[in-house]
Design a protein around this motif. Structure first.
Motif, short mmCIF file in Angstrom:
data_model
loop_
_atom_site.label_atom_id
_atom_site.label_comp_id
_atom_site.label_asym_id
_atom_site.label_seq_id
_atom_site.Cartn_x
_atom_site.Cartn_y
_atom_site.Cartn_z
N MET A 1 0.82 -1.17 0.00
CA MET A 1 0.00 0.00 0.00
C MET A 1 0.89 1.26 0.00
O MET A 1 0.65 2.15 -0.75
N ARG A 2 1.87 1.27 0.91
CA ARG A 2 2.83 2.37 0.96
C ARG A 2 4.02 1.92 1.79
O ARG A 2 3.91 0.99 2.58
N PRO A 3 5.17 2.58 1.64
CA PRO A 3 6.34 2.16 2.40
C PRO A 3 6.16 2.40 3.90
O PRO A 3 5.44 3.30 4.31
N MET A 4 6.82 1.56 4.67
CA MET A 4 6.86 1.76 6.12
C MET A 4 8.25 2.30 6.46
O MET A 4 9.25 1.65 6.16
N PRO A 5 8.32 3.48 7.08
CA PRO A 5 9.63 4.05 7.42
C PRO A 5 10.40 3.15 8.39
O PRO A 5 9.81 2.50 9.26
N VAL A 6 11.71 3.10 8.22
CA VAL A 6 12.56 2.33 9.12
C VAL A 6 12.38 2.85 10.55
O VAL A 6 12.39 4.05 10.79
N GLY A 7 12.17 1.94 11.48
CA GLY A 7 12.02 2.30 12.89
C GLY A 7 10.62 2.74 13.28
O GLY A 7 10.38 3.08 14.44
N ALA A 8 9.68 2.75 12.33
CA ALA A 8 8.31 3.19 12.63
C ALA A 8 7.62 2.18 13.55
O ALA A 8 7.84 0.98 13.45
N ARG A 9 6.80 2.70 14.43
CA ARG A 9 5.98 1.83 15.29
C ARG A 9 4.74 1.44 14.49
O ARG A 9 4.15 2.27 13.81
N PHE A 10 4.39 0.16 14.58
CA PHE A 10 3.24 -0.33 13.82
C PHE A 10 2.54 -1.43 14.60
O PHE A 10 3.04 -1.92 15.60
N ARG A 11 1.37 -1.78 14.12
CA ARG A 11 0.65 -2.92 14.71
C ARG A 11 0.22 -3.84 13.57
O ARG A 11 0.02 -3.40 12.44
N GLU A 36 -0.40 -1.60 10.15
CA GLU A 36 -0.81 -0.19 10.26
C GLU A 36 0.22 0.60 11.05
O GLU A 36 0.74 0.11 12.06
N LEU A 37 0.49 1.82 10.60
CA LEU A 37 1.29 2.74 11.38
C LEU A 37 0.48 3.21 12.58
O LEU A 37 -0.74 3.00 12.64
N GLU A 38 1.12 3.89 13.53
CA GLU A 38 0.42 4.36 14.73
C GLU A 38 -0.77 5.24 14.41
O GLU A 38 -1.76 5.26 15.12
N ASP A 39 -0.70 6.00 13.31
CA ASP A 39 -1.81 6.90 12.96
C ASP A 39 -2.94 6.18 12.22
O ASP A 39 -3.90 6.80 11.80
N GLY A 40 -2.83 4.85 12.06
CA GLY A 40 -3.89 4.08 11.42
C GLY A 40 -3.70 3.89 9.93
O GLY A 40 -4.50 3.22 9.28
#
Length: 60
Positions: A1-11, A36-40
């Motif tokens: 869907m989109r890249p996940m930044p290195v070190g990002a918190r996710f669920r 999902e990133l923290e912001d959903g």
């Protein structure tokens, strides 16, 4: 869907969508998966398939 930044918190969200019996005491398991990133914001949406043979489950 989109890249996940290195070190990002996710669920991770997982849902068993379907279990299909197969011959020989086996099963096909379909899971729906979302990261999902923290912001959903969804970064991954997928269906995973697992084949579970007769030795995959502990004996009762």
């Amino acid at each position: 869907m989109r890249p996940m930044p290195v070190g990002a918190r996710f669920r991770a969200r997982l849902r068993i969508a379907e279990v299909t019996p197969k011959p020989g005491d086996s099963f096909l398991l379909k899971e729906e998966v979302w990261l999902e990133l923290e912001d959903g914001t969804v970064t991954l949406a997928a269906e995973w398939l697992f084949f579970l043979g007769p030795r995959a489950l502990p004996e009762a």
